[in-house]
Design an enzyme around this catalytic site. Structure first.
Site, PDB file in Angstrom:
ATOM      1  N   CYS A   1       1.016  -1.377   0.058  1.00 36.94           N
ATOM      2  CA  CYS A   1      -0.113  -0.291   0.287  1.00 36.94           C
ATOM      3  C   CYS A   1       1.724   0.878   0.215  1.00 36.94           C
ATOM      4  CB  CYS A   1      -1.074  -0.167   1.467  1.00 36.94           C
ATOM      5  SG  CYS A   1      -1.881  -1.249   1.594  1.00 36.94           S
TER       6      CYS A   1
ATOM      7  N   GLY B   1      -0.146   0.359  -5.107  1.00 37.24           N
ATOM      8  CA  GLY B   1      -1.179  -0.394  -4.787  1.00 37.24           C
ATOM      9  C   GLY B   1      -2.076   0.739  -5.826  1.00 37.24           C
TER      10      GLY B   1
ATOM     11  N   ASN C   1      -0.061   0.640   6.316  1.00 36.59           N
ATOM     12  CA  ASN C   1       0.469   0.236   5.322  1.00 36.59           C
ATOM     13  C   ASN C   1       1.419  -1.032   6.018  1.00 36.59           C
ATOM     14  OD1 ASN C   1       3.382   1.037   3.307  1.00 36.59           O
ATOM     15  ND2 ASN C   1       2.385  -0.784   2.787  1.00 36.59           N
ATOM     16  N   GLY C   2       1.186  -1.950   5.056  1.00 35.09           N
ATOM     17  CA  GLY C   2       1.730  -2.811   6.143  1.00 35.09           C
ATOM     18  C   GLY C   2       1.146  -4.165   6.480  1.00 35.09           C
TER      19      GLY C   2
ATOM     20  N   TYR D   1      12.818  -3.037  -5.988  1.00 31.56           N
ATOM     21  CA  TYR D   1      11.705  -3.257  -6.118  1.00 31.56           C
ATOM     22  C   TYR D   1      10.417  -2.584  -6.064  1.00 31.56           C
ATOM     23  CZ  TYR D   1       7.230  -4.986  -8.216  1.00 31.56           C
ATOM     24  OH  TYR D   1       5.937  -4.665  -8.817  1.00 31.56           O
TER      25      TYR D   1
ATOM     26  N   ASP E   1      15.014  -7.102 -10.696  1.00 32.86           N
ATOM     27  CA  ASP E   1      14.689  -6.703 -10.051  1.00 32.86           C
ATOM     28  C   ASP E   1      15.176  -7.913  -9.355  1.00 32.86           C
ATOM     29  OD1 ASP E   1      12.532  -6.918  -8.809  1.00 32.86           O
ATOM     30  OD2 ASP E   1      12.525  -5.716 -10.503  1.00 32.86           O
TER      31      ASP E   1
ATOM     32  N   CYS F   1       7.869 -13.176   3.175  1.00 34.09           N
ATOM     33  CA  CYS F   1       7.998 -11.992   3.746  1.00 34.09           C
ATOM     34  C   CYS F   1       6.347 -12.186   4.602  1.00 34.09           C
ATOM     35  CB  CYS F   1       6.988 -11.203   2.641  1.00 34.09           C
ATOM     36  SG  CYS F   1       7.671  -8.963   3.398  1.00 34.09           S
TER      37      CYS F   1
ATOM     38  N   CYS G   1      15.652  -4.939   6.615  1.00 32.37           N
ATOM     39  CA  CYS G   1      15.596  -6.445   6.741  1.00 32.37           C
ATOM     40  C   CYS G   1      15.885  -6.565   5.446  1.00 32.37           C
ATOM     41  CB  CYS G   1      13.599  -5.899   7.372  1.00 32.37           C
ATOM     42  SG  CYS G   1      13.271  -7.983   7.283  1.00 32.37           S
TER      43      CYS G   1
HETATM   44  P1  AMP Z   1       7.947 -14.239 -10.376  1.00 32.24           P
HETATM   45  O1  AMP Z   1       7.649 -14.568 -11.879  1.00 32.24           O
HETATM   46  O2  AMP Z   1       7.076 -14.176  -9.080  1.00 32.24           O
HETATM   47  O3  AMP Z   1       9.827 -13.766 -10.759  1.00 32.24           O
HETATM   48  O4  AMP Z   1       8.245 -12.717 -10.780  1.00 32.24           O
HETATM   49  C1  AMP Z   1       9.333 -11.593 -10.960  1.00 32.24           C
HETATM   50  C2  AMP Z   1       8.792 -10.489 -11.726  1.00 32.24           C
HETATM   51  O5  AMP Z   1       7.910  -9.901 -10.455  1.00 32.24           O
HETATM   52  C3  AMP Z   1       9.984  -9.429 -11.338  1.00 32.24           C
HETATM   53  O6  AMP Z   1      10.801  -8.876 -12.932  1.00 32.24           O
HETATM   54  C4  AMP Z   1       9.751  -7.952 -10.174  1.00 32.24           C
HETATM   55  O7  AMP Z   1       9.805  -7.128 -11.013  1.00 32.24           O
HETATM   56  C5  AMP Z   1       8.148  -7.781 -10.254  1.00 32.24           C
HETATM   57  N1  AMP Z   1       8.135  -8.453  -8.499  1.00 32.24           N
HETATM   58  C6  AMP Z   1       8.904  -8.660  -7.616  1.00 32.24           C
HETATM   59  N2  AMP Z   1       8.495  -8.579  -6.683  1.00 32.24           N
HETATM   60  C7  AMP Z   1       6.859  -8.339  -7.185  1.00 32.24           C
HETATM   61  C8  AMP Z   1       5.871  -7.369  -6.076  1.00 32.24           C
HETATM   62  N3  AMP Z   1       5.916  -8.324  -4.472  1.00 32.24           N
HETATM   63  N4  AMP Z   1       4.571  -7.250  -6.321  1.00 32.24           N
HETATM   64  C9  AMP Z   1       4.405  -7.754  -7.953  1.00 32.24           C
HETATM   65  N5  AMP Z   1       5.610  -7.382  -8.790  1.00 32.24           N
HETATM   66  C10 AMP Z   1       6.849  -7.916  -7.966  1.00 32.24           C
END
Ligand code: AMP
Length: 465
Positions: free
Chosen positions: A14, A43, A117-118, A258, A362, A398, A448
């Site tokens: 959020c 969000g 948020n959290g 990210y 990332d 997480c 963290c």
């Molecule tokens: P995945 O397909 O699950 O490996 O997604 C990794 C990709 O999703 C990377 O390109 C990140 O930029 C993006 N990503 C990483 N963490 C999140 C998140 N919490 N919510 C949405 N996208 C994410």
């Protein structure tokens, strides 16, 4: 298993925003709207604003993007010089209007609006405790637990009540509150989630998840709200109170990797520069001969530029992103995906065909995105695809508000780097080292990074693998 903790995995990504205009005749709703618009990346599921005029609170919230929610005359009907706003994305099936924020409650003769948020790790136990005393809940979000606890202690005064609440709640939170004639910001004792304080040109104050929203409304960043700090803004200015439970700062490192916008500065660290540094470090740690370095939009771009600078391999635009996709967008079905429907990203053939490509992203969470990206580049004619990642493998859940799911879904927890490389179909794959990541954000231990190393800053629920 410790039933003190919440065992459900409901994550909330959020953004929060708050504003205090010293002139009572000034309306703040439109400034909050612009603030939320700048925080939209945090969000896209729902948005809401609550405004306060002399203790009377108006609010409006709905599902959708900020620009979809606040249409027509909605903003002009939100009266008041103090206000808060929220954008939300949840990751489990809790996507409905009741869970949109801010939450506005009436308690005796007082109205309170609160946005959060959290993620709390003990919300479930606290909810049960409150339910046992007859409290009825209307939402499934942690925020309602916080607002109920706050209302219970109001007889001691708002600040005292907040101090009591923060003694009880455990987890990650950046909270904005408006009640009576105050705007209040609260950050959890570890500072897991970000919150900063700014000043508007004509003497008002702002609280925001990220500094980029301050820039948007022409406000100046004063400082970050400290971990474990309660900031109260009223007609006398800004007052700071510390919680009794301050512990070591542990800002969520995934914000820098990210989640945050690159034009934000968080606890003194530039998001852009940390990503740029990560790219440079990756070039040092896992150089490979290639013709072009490309970044995955958006967060991979600064890192790809850093990689290119450090390696001497030219940077190029390799992927084009459709910018207009919100998370409520209708996702293609598996059948449509198999037909090759690629909605979010397209490869720029001119820059990748016939080339050895280094692609920088990332993170790899489930591994589905990276697999698709490699396929996209190969279909566009890339000769070799070398995948570089600016974070270590995500191997732990997480519990504090970022959607890195159950371990069984985390490819970094289930497979070796070679296995992941084979799964995504890249020629080579390398992740930044843990040390390299810390170096990229300027060093120190104030983060963290539990999703990478399992070192949680507090006791967390035991989830089924
Ligand atoms: P995945 O397909 O699950 O490996 O997604 C990794 C990709 O999703 C990377 O390109 C990140 O930029 C993006 N990503 C990483 N963490 C999140 C998140 N919490 N919510 C949405 N996208 C994410």
């Amino acid at each position: 298993m410790n039933n003190f903790f919440n065992e459900d995995k409901l994550q909330e990504e959020c953004g929060v925003f708050g504003i205090y205009k010293t002139d009572k005749e000034m309306q703040c709703a439109q400034l909050i709207y612009y603030g939320l618009y700048a925080l939209q990346h945090r969000g896209q599921e729902s948005a809401g604003i609550a405004t306060n005029f002399e203790g009377k609170i108006d609010h409006y919230k709905d599902m959708g993007l900020v620009t979809e929610v606040f249409r027509g005359d909605v903003l002009s009907e939100l009266k008041g010089n103090i206000g808060i706003g929220h954008v939300r994305y949840s990751t489990t099936g809790e996507s409905h209007i009741e869970n949109a924020q801010p939450l506005v409650v009436n308690h005796k003769n007082t109205q309170i609006a609160l946005a959060h948020n959290g993620n709390l790790v003990n919300a479930k136990a606290l909810r049960e405790m409150l339910e046992d005393t007859g409290v009825v809940f209307q939402t499934t979000i942690d925020t309602e637990v916080i607002v109920n606890l706050l209302a219970r202690g109001l007889k001691h005064g708002v600040v005292d009540s907040i101090k009591r609440v923060v003694d009880i709640i455990k987890g990650a939170y950046a909270i904005v509150i408006t009640t009576e004639d105050m705007l209040i910001g609260v950050r959890d004792p570890h500072g897991l989630r970000p919150l900063c304080l700014g000043r508007t040109k004509n003497g008002g104050y702002v609280l925001s998840s990220e500094s980029c929203a301050l820039d948007t409304i022409g406000a100046e960043l004063i400082r970050d709200v400290e971990p474990g700090e309660i900031v109260v803004i009223d007609s006398e200015g800004v007052k700071s109170f510390s919680q009794n439970n301050w512990v070591k700062k542990r800002l969520c490192i995934f914000e820098l990797i990210y989640f945050a916008r690159p034009d934000s500065v968080m606890d003194g660290t530039s998001v852009y520069l940390s990503r740029h540094n990560a790219g440079k470090i990756l070039a040092r740690e896992s150089f490979v001969e290639a013709d072009v370095v490309i970044g995955v939009p958006d967060s991979g771009i600064p890192a790809a530029i850093g990689f290119a600078e450090a390696s001497g391999i030219p940077f190029g635009m390799g992927l084009i992103k459709n910018k207009y996709i919100g998370r409520t967008f209708i996702q293609p079905t598996q059948a449509l995906r198999e037909e090759g429907v690629m909605i979010k990203l397209n490869a720029l053939k001119e820059n990748v065909a016939g080339k050895r490509v280094i692609i920088v992203d990332d993170s790899i969470v489930r591994g589905t995105t990276s697999k698709k990206l490699v396929e996209l580049l190969r279909n566009a004619g890339a000769k070799e695809v070398h995948f570089r990642v600016t974070s270590p493998p995500v191997a732990h859940t997480c519990h504090f508000g970022i959607d890195t799911p159950y371990r069984r879904e985390l490819v970094g927890a289930m497979k070796t780097v070679d296995e992941i490389r084979d799964m995504i179909g890249a020629d080579t794959l390398a992740f930044i080292s843990n040390g390299g990541l810390i170096e990229s954000v300027g060093g120190g231990t104030g983060y963290c990074s539990a999703c990478f190393d399992g070192d949680y800053p507090m006791e967390v629920p035991v989830l089924e693998d």
